[in-house]
Each structure stands twice: as structure tokens, then as C-alpha cells.
Design an enzyme around this catalytic site. Structure first.
Site, PDB file in Angstrom:
ATOM      1  N   GLN A  71      68.895 -20.605 -56.939  1.00  0.00           N
ATOM      2  CA  GLN A  71      68.367 -21.538 -55.950  1.00  0.00           C
ATOM      3  C   GLN A  71      67.489 -22.563 -56.660  1.00  0.00           C
ATOM      4  O   GLN A  71      66.546 -22.209 -57.367  1.00  0.00           O
ATOM      5  CB  GLN A  71      67.553 -20.845 -54.861  1.00  0.00           C
ATOM      6  N   CYS A 101      61.790 -24.140 -47.713  1.00  0.00           N
ATOM      7  CA  CYS A 101      60.434 -23.680 -48.049  1.00  0.00           C
ATOM      8  C   CYS A 101      59.397 -24.593 -47.402  1.00  0.00           C
ATOM      9  O   CYS A 101      59.434 -25.815 -47.583  1.00  0.00           O
ATOM     10  CB  CYS A 101      60.238 -23.657 -49.555  1.00  0.00           C
ATOM     11  N   LYS A 140      70.286 -23.655 -48.199  1.00  0.00           N
ATOM     12  CA  LYS A 140      69.485 -22.769 -47.353  1.00  0.00           C
ATOM     13  C   LYS A 140      68.447 -23.628 -46.645  1.00  0.00           C
ATOM     14  O   LYS A 140      67.678 -24.347 -47.292  1.00  0.00           O
ATOM     15  CB  LYS A 140      68.797 -21.672 -48.151  1.00  0.00           C
ATOM     16  N   GLY A 213      66.185 -14.281 -41.202  1.00  0.00           N
ATOM     17  CA  GLY A 213      64.944 -14.291 -40.434  1.00  0.00           C
ATOM     18  C   GLY A 213      64.763 -13.071 -39.549  1.00  0.00           C
ATOM     19  O   GLY A 213      65.481 -12.908 -38.566  1.00  0.00           O
ATOM     20  N   GLY A 214      63.819 -12.205 -39.910  1.00  0.00           N
ATOM     21  CA  GLY A 214      63.433 -11.096 -39.049  1.00  0.00           C
ATOM     22  C   GLY A 214      64.428  -9.963 -38.945  1.00  0.00           C
ATOM     23  O   GLY A 214      64.279  -9.092 -38.086  1.00  0.00           O
ATOM     24  N   ARG A 235      62.196  -9.688 -46.756  1.00  0.00           N
ATOM     25  CA  ARG A 235      61.043  -8.834 -47.064  1.00  0.00           C
ATOM     26  C   ARG A 235      61.336  -7.352 -46.879  1.00  0.00           C
ATOM     27  O   ARG A 235      60.851  -6.515 -47.643  1.00  0.00           O
ATOM     28  CB  ARG A 235      59.850  -9.235 -46.193  1.00  0.00           C
TER      29      ARG A 235
END
EC number: 1.3.1.91
Length: 355
Positions: A71, A101, A140, A213-214, A235
Site C-alpha cells: 500500500q 487514512c 482502499k 470496518g468493524g 484490529r
């Protein structure tokens, strides 16, 4: 508009998100032991670091990490094109442009999420990148930024960048708040809008559309894959890596038994030994920090983490991992997911990650 020959990217049902300070080559080596097929990404690397810094430091990777995307961050077409070609020559599978970002430092450099304000600029960047390489160039991004956060704005962004040759979009299903929120808050406070990403796939069926996401469980991955080509986990995979040890079986049709955590520790010790053999100034804690979450929720995990954190920075010795692992029961050290499938095959949902 410059006509660019599109390179069709290979679809992957699951990928590991690029995460600054976390998804370095040491963690990617670790995660490849857990999943042989998940598509991996480097951390975001700015073009200036490659062109003017220690290129080997930023671009080196372990062959085991492939397939692997790099990236890039930047806003200069020539620099991005040059770095894309350098990355291809290094053997990367894809080159990805960061348009998501939200950090203040990135925004001040005029790259990352703020580029969503100018789709034509992003198209210029990816066209230059695409013209310089034979591997796929991907993007992204977020679903939007303040002032450009409607679904219509997102469609215009995708359409404009698509025309420059991009065929894979990884979309974080939150807007990015530019200013006022930290990157961590930007991963939590803006509400998730999964429907927007699903509608992008419907609107652009010829594109590879992945959602981010999530997403923290196998069950959520399965649900999101019903309407998207791929799911990017972040994460949760870093904080509790071994909880994703059935990715290959569930999503890549590979029932090969995973490694036990004892085997992973042994291989990581060999990996540290090789690093120190090749570079006596290597810092073992850069590797060991990625092992802190390996025994999440297991008995003895707190003592294991305490022993590592107390010793890995200034009192490292080769028996440190072995001593820390003694705090973990043998069952947890030697368990492999295939054992659970065999003994409890009627209840696959028991493998769902619960964080």
C-alpha cells in the site's frame, strides 16, 4: 482520459488490512502461519520513504508472505508510478493506493482520505501507477468525507477512478472525519454504513468490491460475503490472531490442519534466531510484540504477556518465549482447530470469534 488496460485482480474472500505500526513483515510472517491464503497488505508506505529512504528496510518481506500487496501513500503521479514499478520489481502481487487514512499528518501531506474530495486527482494518480506496471493497481478508500458523504458522491468517486483502470476497491464502510478525531476514533465514531458498500457492488457488478470496518467474527464475514466479493479484517485479527485460525477451512476450501500455538512459537523462535544471525543489531521485541495476543482468553495469558513485556525490551534471552509459554496449559499450546471440528463438527458456530 487516458485509456488504461485494466488488470483484473484475483478475488480473495478474506484479506488482512494494512495497519500502520502493526502489519509489518514480522506480523505478516506470523499471520501467514495462521492462514496460508488470506491476502496480506503492507503498512502504508509513503513514496518519499521509498525514493529517498532505506528502500530495503521498507520493501523487504519474507517469501512466505505472498500473495502480498503493497500500500502506497502519496499525491504525486510520477513518484507513485516510480514506486509502483519498484514494488513490482520487488515481487509484490498488487499495488494499492491509500485513499482512506484520516490522520492529520497524512492530510497535511495531501494524501489519504482527503483525496476523496478530488476524484479526478485520484484517477490521475492511479492512471500513472497503472501505466507503469503489469500487476493490478487497487484503491482502499472510505465511503466519503464531510461534504462528500452521500451515496451519489461515492458513486461518482468510484466511476471516475474506475475509468482510470482500477478494478478492485476496498471500502471502509465509514466516512472519514478530517480533523477533530484521531485515527482510532475514526475507526469507531462515524457510523458503519454497510449498505452503501453493498450498493456499490450492485451498481458496479464488474468491479471487485471488498468491505472493511468493524468486522470481527466468522459469522460477520459470512454475512458480508453474501453481498460483497471480499472482507478485509483489521484490529481483531491483530489483537487476537489465533482466533482466525480457521479462515482457510471456512473461506478458502483448504482443510489442511492449522499449526498449534506451540508450533507457531517454535517457528517464531527460529525466525528470531535467523534475524539475529543476519543482523546482530536486530531488535527481538519488534517480533515479540506481535505474539502478545496469541493466547487471548486462554488461562495463563496474562502471566504470559507480563513475562514477555517485562523482558523483551531490555533483557531478551533465547529462553524468553519458552519461559512465557510455560504459563499456558498444554491443551491451549497444542490445540489445533481441526481437532475442534472433529470433536464438534455439528456445531461450526462454536468457532465464531467472540470479542
Amino acid at each position: 482520459m487516458i485509456e488504461i488496460g485494466a488488470k483484473i485482480p484475483k478475488p480473495y474472500p478474506v484479506s488482512l488490512a494494512p495497519m500502520m505500526d502493526w502489519t509489518d513483515r514480522h506480523f505478516r510472517y506470523l499471520f501467514r502461519m495462521i492462514s496460508k491464503h488470506t491476502f496480506l497488505y503492507t503498512e502504508m508506505i509513503h513514496t518519499g520513504a521509498i525514493l529517498h529512504g532505506d528502500r530495503k528496510r521498507f520493501l523487504s518481506y519474507n517469501p512466505e508472505e505472498l500473495p502480498l500487496a503493497i500500500q502506497l501513500g502519496g499525491d504525486n503521479p510520477k513518484a507513485l508510478a516510480e514506486c509502483s514499478k519498484i514494488s513490482e520489481d520487488y515481487g509484490y502481487s498488487e499495488v494499492n493506493l491509500n485513499v482512506g487514512c484520516p490522520s492529520d499528518r497524512v492530510r497535511e501531506g495531501n494524501f489519504g482520505a482527503c483525496l476523496m474530495e478530488t476524484p479526478e486527482k485520484v484517477a490521475e494518480l492511479v492512471a500513472a501507477m497503472d501505466a507503469s506496471v503489469s500487476i493490478p493497481v487497487t484503491v482502499k478508500c472510505r465511503i466519503g468525507i464531510p461534504g462528500k458523504e452521500s451515496f451519489e458522491d461515492l458513486c461518482r468517486f468510484i466511476e471516475t477512478v474506475k475509468e482510470a483502470g482500477v478494478r478492485r476497491f476496498i471500502i471502509h464502510a465509514r466516512i472519514a472525519i478530517l480533523g477533530g478525531l484521531s485515527p482510532a476514533q475514526n475507526r469507531q465514531i462515524p457510523p458503519l454504513r454497510y449498505t452503501d458498500v453493498e450498493l456499490i457492488k450492485k451498481t458496479f457488478p464488474d468491479l471487485v468490491v471488498e468491505i472493511n470496518g468493524g468486522i470481527r467474527t466468522y459469522e460477520e464475514i459470512k454475512e458480508r460475503l453474501k453481498k460483497n466479493d471480499g472482507v478485509m479484517i483489521g484490529r481483531a485479527a491483530y489483537e487476537t490472531p489465533y482466533l482466525f485460525s480457521e479462515l482457510d477451512s471456512l473461506f478458502f476450501q483448504d482443510d489442511t490442519s492449522s499449526l498449534s500455538r506451540r508450533e507457531i512459537l517454535n517457528r517464531m523462535q527460529d525466525y528470531i534466531d535467523r534475524l539475529l544471525l543476519n543482523d546482530t543489531n536486530a531488535k527481538p521485541h519488534f517480533v515479540l510484540k506481535h505474539l502478545l495476543g496469541l493466547f487471548h482468553a486462554e488461562k495463563g495469558a496474562r502471566s504470559y504477556r507480563r513475562i514477555l513485556t517485562e523482558k523483551m525490551f531490555s533483557h531478551y534471552s533465547r529462553d524468553l518465549l519458552k519461559n512465557a509459554a510455560q504459563e499456558i496449559p498444554d491443551f491451549a499450546l497444542d490445540f489445533i482447530p481441526s481437532q475442534k471440528r472433529t470433536s464438534n463438527s455439528e456445531n461450526l458456530e462454536s468457532t465464531i470469534v467472540s470479542l
